[in-house]
Scaffold this motif. Structure first.
Motif, short mmCIF file in Angstrom:
data_model
loop_
_atom_site.label_atom_id
_atom_site.label_comp_id
_atom_site.label_asym_id
_atom_site.label_seq_id
_atom_site.Cartn_x
_atom_site.Cartn_y
_atom_site.Cartn_z
N ALA A 170 1.51 -1.06 0.26
CA ALA A 170 -0.31 -0.33 0.10
C ALA A 170 0.89 1.21 0.14
CB ALA A 170 -1.00 -0.19 1.00
N ILE A 171 0.66 2.21 -0.43
CA ILE A 171 0.88 3.56 -1.03
C ILE A 171 0.42 4.91 -0.03
CG2 ILE A 171 0.46 3.83 -3.58
CD1 ILE A 171 3.38 4.92 -3.53
N VAL A 172 1.05 5.71 0.86
CA VAL A 172 0.53 6.18 1.50
C VAL A 172 1.28 7.58 1.67
CG1 VAL A 172 0.20 7.29 3.73
CG2 VAL A 172 -0.56 5.11 3.13
N GLY A 173 0.26 8.99 1.79
CA GLY A 173 0.87 10.56 1.27
C GLY A 173 0.97 11.59 2.04
N LEU A 174 1.15 12.27 2.47
CA LEU A 174 1.18 13.82 2.75
C LEU A 174 1.46 15.07 2.00
CD1 LEU A 174 -0.06 15.40 5.06
CD2 LEU A 174 2.32 15.38 6.27
N SER A 175 0.47 15.40 1.54
CA SER A 175 0.70 16.86 0.45
C SER A 175 1.57 16.46 -0.54
CB SER A 175 1.56 18.30 1.89
OG SER A 175 1.02 18.95 0.86
N ALA A 176 2.66 17.34 -0.30
CA ALA A 176 3.60 16.43 -2.29
C ALA A 176 3.38 14.86 -2.41
CB ALA A 176 5.27 17.61 -1.85
N GLY A 177 4.02 14.40 -1.13
CA GLY A 177 3.82 12.84 -1.30
C GLY A 177 2.26 12.56 -1.55
N LEU A 184 0.91 7.11 -8.75
CA LEU A 184 1.84 6.23 -8.65
C LEU A 184 0.82 4.90 -9.10
CD1 LEU A 184 4.56 6.32 -6.18
CD2 LEU A 184 5.27 4.79 -8.30
N ALA A 185 0.06 5.10 -8.27
CA ALA A 185 -1.66 3.89 -7.61
C ALA A 185 -1.84 4.23 -9.14
CB ALA A 185 -2.10 5.02 -7.19
N THR A 186 -1.99 5.61 -9.92
CA THR A 186 -2.87 5.76 -11.00
C THR A 186 -0.97 5.35 -12.55
OG1 THR A 186 -2.00 7.67 -12.06
CG2 THR A 186 -3.96 7.35 -10.50
N MET A 187 -0.43 5.28 -11.98
CA MET A 187 0.41 4.68 -13.68
C MET A 187 1.14 3.14 -13.17
SD MET A 187 3.60 8.09 -13.23
CE MET A 187 4.39 6.78 -13.95
N HIS A 188 0.94 2.90 -11.46
CA HIS A 188 1.33 1.29 -11.71
C HIS A 188 0.43 0.93 -10.83
CE1 HIS A 188 5.37 2.04 -13.81
NE2 HIS A 188 4.80 3.72 -12.96
N PRO A 189 -0.64 0.32 -11.35
CA PRO A 189 -2.56 0.16 -10.77
C PRO A 189 -1.85 -1.45 -10.11
CG PRO A 189 -2.86 0.36 -12.26
CD PRO A 189 -0.91 0.88 -12.87
N GLU A 190 -1.06 -1.33 -10.85
CA GLU A 190 -0.72 -3.58 -10.67
C GLU A 190 -0.10 -3.25 -9.31
OE1 GLU A 190 2.30 -2.16 -12.86
OE2 GLU A 190 0.14 -1.55 -13.01
N ARG A 191 0.88 -2.23 -8.98
CA ARG A 191 1.54 -2.87 -7.81
C ARG A 191 1.24 -2.39 -5.90
NH1 ARG A 191 7.25 -2.00 -9.26
NH2 ARG A 191 7.21 -3.21 -7.37
N PHE A 192 -0.21 -1.94 -6.43
CA PHE A 192 -0.34 -1.67 -4.73
C PHE A 192 -2.00 -2.04 -4.86
CE2 PHE A 192 2.39 2.09 -6.62
CZ PHE A 192 2.72 1.87 -6.01
N GLN A 193 -2.09 -2.61 -3.37
CA GLN A 193 -3.49 -2.85 -3.12
C GLN A 193 -4.15 -1.33 -2.68
OE1 GLN A 193 -0.84 -5.50 -2.92
NE2 GLN A 193 -1.74 -5.28 -4.71
N ALA A 194 -3.74 -0.67 -2.27
CA ALA A 194 -4.90 0.72 -1.62
C ALA A 194 -3.57 1.68 -1.75
CB ALA A 194 -5.06 0.01 -0.54
N VAL A 195 -3.56 2.97 -1.70
CA VAL A 195 -3.49 4.20 -1.87
C VAL A 195 -4.20 5.06 -0.92
CG1 VAL A 195 -4.48 4.84 -3.86
CG2 VAL A 195 -2.33 6.21 -3.07
N ALA A 196 -3.75 5.97 -0.55
CA ALA A 196 -4.18 7.04 0.98
C ALA A 196 -3.84 8.21 0.38
CB ALA A 196 -4.18 6.31 2.45
#
Length: 337
Positions: A170-177, A184-196
């Motif tokens: 899963a990938i998580v980010g704050l502000s610029a992150g 990343l989630a839209t470019m490589h959706p197969e790599r992540f099960q969730a995004v926050a």
């Protein structure tokens, strides 16, 4: 001569836009940063301590790619056994932060120690951005895509060397992150099960530093959605008093994900936990599947909700964003077992 003048003007406009983007974010953190550093003795350099002593190892690493190299930190909880394949949470810090500060602010390592997870903290370089902002907005030059590739390289390293489960990331980010996490989630959706995303700007609203500030202020036109059917589920958290990233960006992110998934059902509820700031939670569903969850927090500024008061970009009066993110992510990890 005209061509040279044109190039110089473009570089000047780009640099001006970059300073505006990073400067506004940094000014918003000045008060919090002072409280976080008021006990530091002037002129004495200090090595950042382990952000979660006693809970696990704080390992250093380096990822390389066409965009250069980036350092990262990995939290590995105590007690993991040989052959165990723990899930991985990737945490992308905001402007003016580093892995240790972000770990202290979010306290994600505490949950990771309890739940037996690895936590990866990529670190932006001052050479790439003077204020350590991820360049989520710079897609026209390819800089954003290059930084996204470096994050993927760090993930690959952790999976190879530390046994992280590639099927539970899963990938998580704050502000610029948050902006880079969504990209990343839209470019490589197969790599992540969730995004926050916490207080960030969704993809497609800016292509350079000169348009980023307009996007942050919520003045960019809605983005076109292409090929988003396989995007991982999204949790977006936003304060309605954020003076850096307009709350409309959170709605735009949820709209993008809902549209991509063909989600039609909306569930809206109002919640408040104890004396914490109240929040409105909206779920966008297709059948029983939640494509996006939008959490808007009353009175929260540009800060990690529920974080400790001494950290920059952190507000203890808000509901616990880290706990919300873990509950959201854990459901997706469970479906991959």
């Amino acid at each position: 001569m005209a061509r040279r003048s044109s190039s110089a003007a473009l570089r000047k406009a780009w640099n001006k836009g970059l300073r505006a983007v990073t400067g506004q974010v940094m000014r918003a953190a000045t008060k919090a940063a002072r409280s976080a550093t008021q006990d530091v003795v002037p002129g004495v350099a200090k090595t950042p301590p382990h952000p979660s002593p006693g809970l696990g190892d704080w390992l250093a690493g380096l990822a390389t790619g066409r965009a250069g190299m980036r350092r990262f930190r990995l939290f590995r909880p105590t007690g993991l056994t040989a052959g165990e394949r723990p899930p991985l949470i990737v945490m992308l810090h905001g402007c003016g932060q580093d892995p240790a500060g972000f770990a202290r602010s979010t306290r994600m390592n505490r949950i990771a120690a309890r739940e037996r997870c690895l936590v990866l903290y990529p670190e932006q370089s001052r050479l790439a951005n003077p204020q350590r902002c991820w360049n989520w907005f710079d897609t026209e030059s390819g800089r954003a895509q290059g930084e996204a590739a470096l994050v993927l390289a760090a993930i690959d390293q952790v999976c190879l060397l530390h046994g992280a489960d590639r099927e539970r990331v899963a990938i998580v980010g704050l502000s610029a992150g948050a902006g880079l996490a969504a990209l990343l989630a839209t470019m490589h959706p197969e790599r992540f099960q969730a995004v926050a995303m916490h207080s960030g700007v969704p993809p497609g609203l800016s292509g350079s530093a000169t348009t980023a500030l307009r996007a942050m202020r919520g003045k960019a036109p809605a983005a076109a959605i292409e090929g988003g059917a396989a995007w991982p589920p999204l949790l977006v958290i936003q304060g309605n008093k954020d003076s850096v990233v307009a709350a409309s960006n959170a709605f735009e992110a949820a709209r993008q994900w809902a549209l991509a998934a063909g989600a039609a059902t909306v569930r809206d509820r109002r919640l408040q936990r104890g004396k914490r700031l109240p929040m409105t939670v909206v779920e966008f569903k297709r059948g029983s599947t939640v494509a996006a969850t939008l959490v808007e927090i009353d009175g929260l500024g540009h800060a990690w909700s529920g974080g400790p008061a001494k950290e920059a970009f952190s507000d203890p009066t808000g509901p616990d964003a880290t706990a919300m993110i873990w509950r959201f992510v854990a459901k997706r990890f469970a479906s991959r077992r």
